[in-house]
Structures are given as C-alpha cells and as structure tokens.
Motif scaffolding. Structure first.
Motif, mmCIF file in Angstrom:
data_model
loop_
_atom_site.group_PDB
_atom_site.id
_atom_site.type_symbol
_atom_site.label_atom_id
_atom_site.label_comp_id
_atom_site.label_asym_id
_atom_site.label_seq_id
_atom_site.Cartn_x
_atom_site.Cartn_y
_atom_site.Cartn_z
ATOM 1 N N ALA A 79 0.829 21.653 -2.744
ATOM 2 C CA ALA A 79 0.081 22.545 -1.849
ATOM 3 C C ALA A 79 0.695 22.529 -0.446
ATOM 4 O O ALA A 79 0.823 23.577 0.206
ATOM 5 N N LEU A 80 1.090 21.338 -0.006
ATOM 6 C CA LEU A 80 1.679 21.224 1.330
ATOM 7 C C LEU A 80 3.035 21.931 1.392
ATOM 8 O O LEU A 80 3.349 22.603 2.377
ATOM 9 N N LEU A 81 3.818 21.778 0.328
ATOM 10 C CA LEU A 81 5.138 22.414 0.328
ATOM 11 C C LEU A 81 4.995 23.927 0.386
ATOM 12 O O LEU A 81 5.736 24.610 1.099
ATOM 13 N N HIS A 131 3.045 9.683 4.941
ATOM 14 C CA HIS A 131 1.822 9.714 4.144
ATOM 15 C C HIS A 131 1.074 8.373 4.159
ATOM 16 O O HIS A 131 -0.120 8.322 4.453
ATOM 17 N N PHE A 170 11.102 18.277 5.035
ATOM 18 C CA PHE A 170 9.757 18.191 4.454
ATOM 19 C C PHE A 170 9.613 16.889 3.670
ATOM 20 O O PHE A 170 8.644 16.145 3.848
ATOM 21 N N GLU A 174 0.814 -1.215 0.000
ATOM 22 C CA GLU A 174 0.000 0.000 0.000
ATOM 23 C C GLU A 174 0.843 1.259 0.000
ATOM 24 O O GLU A 174 0.365 2.331 0.313
ATOM 25 N N MET A 215 -1.315 17.586 -4.044
ATOM 26 C CA MET A 215 -1.350 17.711 -2.587
ATOM 27 C C MET A 215 0.042 18.026 -2.067
ATOM 28 O O MET A 215 0.218 18.875 -1.186
ATOM 29 N N ARG A 216 1.023 17.367 -2.638
ATOM 30 C CA ARG A 216 2.395 17.595 -2.201
ATOM 31 C C ARG A 216 2.816 19.048 -2.470
ATOM 32 O O ARG A 216 3.430 19.696 -1.626
ATOM 33 N N GLU A 260 2.055 4.222 -1.212
ATOM 34 C CA GLU A 260 1.542 5.024 -2.299
ATOM 35 C C GLU A 260 2.134 6.399 -2.241
ATOM 36 O O GLU A 260 2.364 6.943 -1.177
ATOM 37 N N GLN A 261 2.348 6.935 -3.389
ATOM 38 C CA GLN A 261 2.834 8.288 -3.466
ATOM 39 C C GLN A 261 1.708 9.249 -3.105
ATOM 40 O O GLN A 261 0.555 9.004 -3.411
ATOM 41 N N MET A 262 2.080 10.309 -2.459
ATOM 42 C CA MET A 262 1.117 11.369 -2.232
ATOM 43 C C MET A 262 0.809 12.001 -3.593
ATOM 44 O O MET A 262 1.715 12.189 -4.406
ATOM 45 N N PRO A 263 -0.468 12.321 -3.865
ATOM 46 C CA PRO A 263 -0.783 12.983 -5.135
ATOM 47 C C PRO A 263 0.064 14.260 -5.291
ATOM 48 O O PRO A 263 0.266 14.985 -4.319
#
Ligand SMILES: [Zn+2]
Lengths: 80, 219
Positions: A72-74, B35, B27, A61, A69-70, A63-66
């Motif tokens: 936006a978070l950065l 995640h 980060f 499982e 989203m990555r 999985e890469q973060m979309p």
C-alpha cells in the motif's frame, strides 16, 4: 575520603559525567570518590550496563513491515 | 555531508533527491531503515500494536507528501522522528494514553531522585548521604543472565511506566542511538533538560534491573 562529595550527590551527576558535560574540577572529584567507594563505582557500572542492555533492544525487535502495508505504501509513494 | 547507513550508499541529500524522484531503492531503504524504530517509538503512545502500525503508516505517507518541502534544516532522521511524534501524540490523546504536545517535552517540577533516599545514611549516621548498603552488584552477572528474556521483559515494563517525556528521550537516545543535538532539535528542549529527563529515566531502568536481579538471586 569521600566526604567532600557525598554518594547521594554523585549519583545525580552520572549522566552528565558520562556525557562529558561536567567541569574538569568536578570530574576529578568524582574520579577520586570512585576510587574509594565501591557503591558508587557499582552504580556507575550499572548505569553503563543499563545503556548497553537498552542498546540491544532493537536487535530482537527487528521486524518486517507487513507485506500488505508495504504494498500500500509503495503504491502511495509512486502515485503522490 | 553525512553518509547514510544501512543499504543506502549515497549521501543524505542524494537520498532526499531520490525520494523526490520516487526512486525504488530509496523507498526500500526508507521502509527497511525506519519501520522498526518508528514502531518502537509509536508503541509508547498508543494502546495497541495495531494502532502503532497505523501511526507508522501515516508517518510514511506524510514523509512522501512532505519530502518536496523538506528544507534540510534538520537531518532527515530528525525530521521523520518529529513527524512520527506529532502523529503519535495526537493519536495517543485520542486514545487517552498520552498527554498533549505542549506538556510533553518539559521537565516535571519537583525533586526526583536517581536513587531512593532510604538507600543513604541520614545526618544522624556516621557517614551522612553515603550508601547504607551498596547496590546489589548485578553488573557482574554473566552475559546470558543479563540478556535473558526475563530481563527484556523487565526493561519493557519499566519503559512503559516512564512518564512520556522521559520515555521519549530515553528511547531516542539509548535505544535508537539518536545524537543529543538531534534530540534537542526534534523535541525542542535544551541540552540541560534533555539530560535531566535522560538521567531520571536511566536511573529508573537501573533500579528496576537491580530489583529484578536481587530478587531473582534470593529466590
Ligand atoms: Zn560513593
């Protein structure tokens, strides 16, 4: 024989047994029971097998973060 | 000081300092390391993957906002899991999938047996409280059967059926490998309660696997 610690009581002690949370005297009674009882031996091995299968769950499982989203978070990380 | 695994070569306190300084490597490490586990935990509380992703995103945002105030009284991992659980539970209540915070992390009253009592002999039998028939010996099946996709489906379905408190402890401990003291800390429960919840949860997973493999072998 296994009469001093019935199977039905032993199966309730398996997590404590695996965690090393039981008194040595009780561990010795469990070990003695396991030698004589294929059912409880199997139950213990199945609890161990269950833990092994659970431990392998994340591997399939990962999985890469979309990417959106990555990104936006950065941006939030840099600006908060 | 504990070393941090998975791409971060410094100590945990160096990671905290780097996060406060908005260091890019810190980060990357945080996002890549957390995640997956956070998503898995969140999925136990909310009805869809999309909502779970939002919960994870909110958790990261809360971590960025809160990292300056993080005092290191628990490990960083425990602190992050606790933030996720709070957000996921709140969200789960709103989505009517979960129960309120206070009622989650306690042991439900009443006897709950690790094995169906019908599997044992009664007082009228020759060996009271001993197995009537031994568990189906699926632990000896070949590895490829044990790790088949259907097995994973059985495990997922069984996880979904667990009461929230049991699922939480099981996922933290057996799926994510969080230590027992860290779980007690994150969930504010005693070691004894934790083991009771864990035992009930593991026993249900074992029973589900036994039922699955026994049926599969007859078919
Ligand atoms: Zn036995």
């Amino acid at each position: 024989m296994t009469a001093d610690l019935p199977c039905q009581e032993l199966v309730e002690l398996v997590t404590d047994y695996l965690d090393g949370a039981l008194a040595p005297e009780l561990v010795a009674r469990i070990d003695a029971h396991l030698v004589d009882c294929p059912g409880c031996h199997s139950f213990l091995d199945q609890m161990r097998a269950t833990l092994r299968l659970l431990g392998r769950l994340p591997a399939d499982e990962v999985e890469q973060m979309p990417a959106a989203m990555r990104a936006a978070l950065l941006e939030a990380y840099r600006s908060t | 000081m504990a070393r941090v695994t998975g791409g971060w070569s410094g100590t945990e306190s160096e990671l905290v300092a780097a996060l406060r300084n908005r260091d890019d490597d810190a980060f990357r490490h945080l996002v890549e390391q957390y995640h997956g586990p956070l998503l898995r935990l969140a999925l136990g509380y909310v009805p869809s993957r999309a909502v779970a992703e939002e919960v994870v995103q909110d958790t990261f945002l809360a971590v960025f906002r809160g990292i300056d105030a993080f005092e290191g009284r628990s490990s960083l991992k425990t602190w992050i899991y606790r933030i996720l659980l709070n957000i996921a539970r709140t969200r789960g209540v709103r989505e009517q999938r979960s129960i309120p915070f206070a009622s989650v992390a306690r042991v439900e009253p009443g006897e709950e047996r690790a094995v169906d009592p019908d599997r044992f002999q009664t007082e009228h039998d020759r060996w009271p409280q001993h197995w009537t028939s031994f568990p189906f010996a699926w632990e000896h099946l070949p590895e490829e059967r044990l790790l088949a996709a259907e097995t994973i489906d059985v495990i997922r379905a069984a996880l979904d059926r667990l009461p929230a408190a049991q699922r939480e402890v099981l996922v933290l401990r057996d799926v994510l490998g969080v230590s027992s003291p860290e779980i007690c800390n994150a969930l504010a429960i005693s070691e004894t309660n934790q083991r009771v919840l864990l035992h009930r949860a593991r026993a249900k997973l074992r029973a589900a696997l036994e039922a699955h493999f026994a049926t599969e072998s007859v078919a």
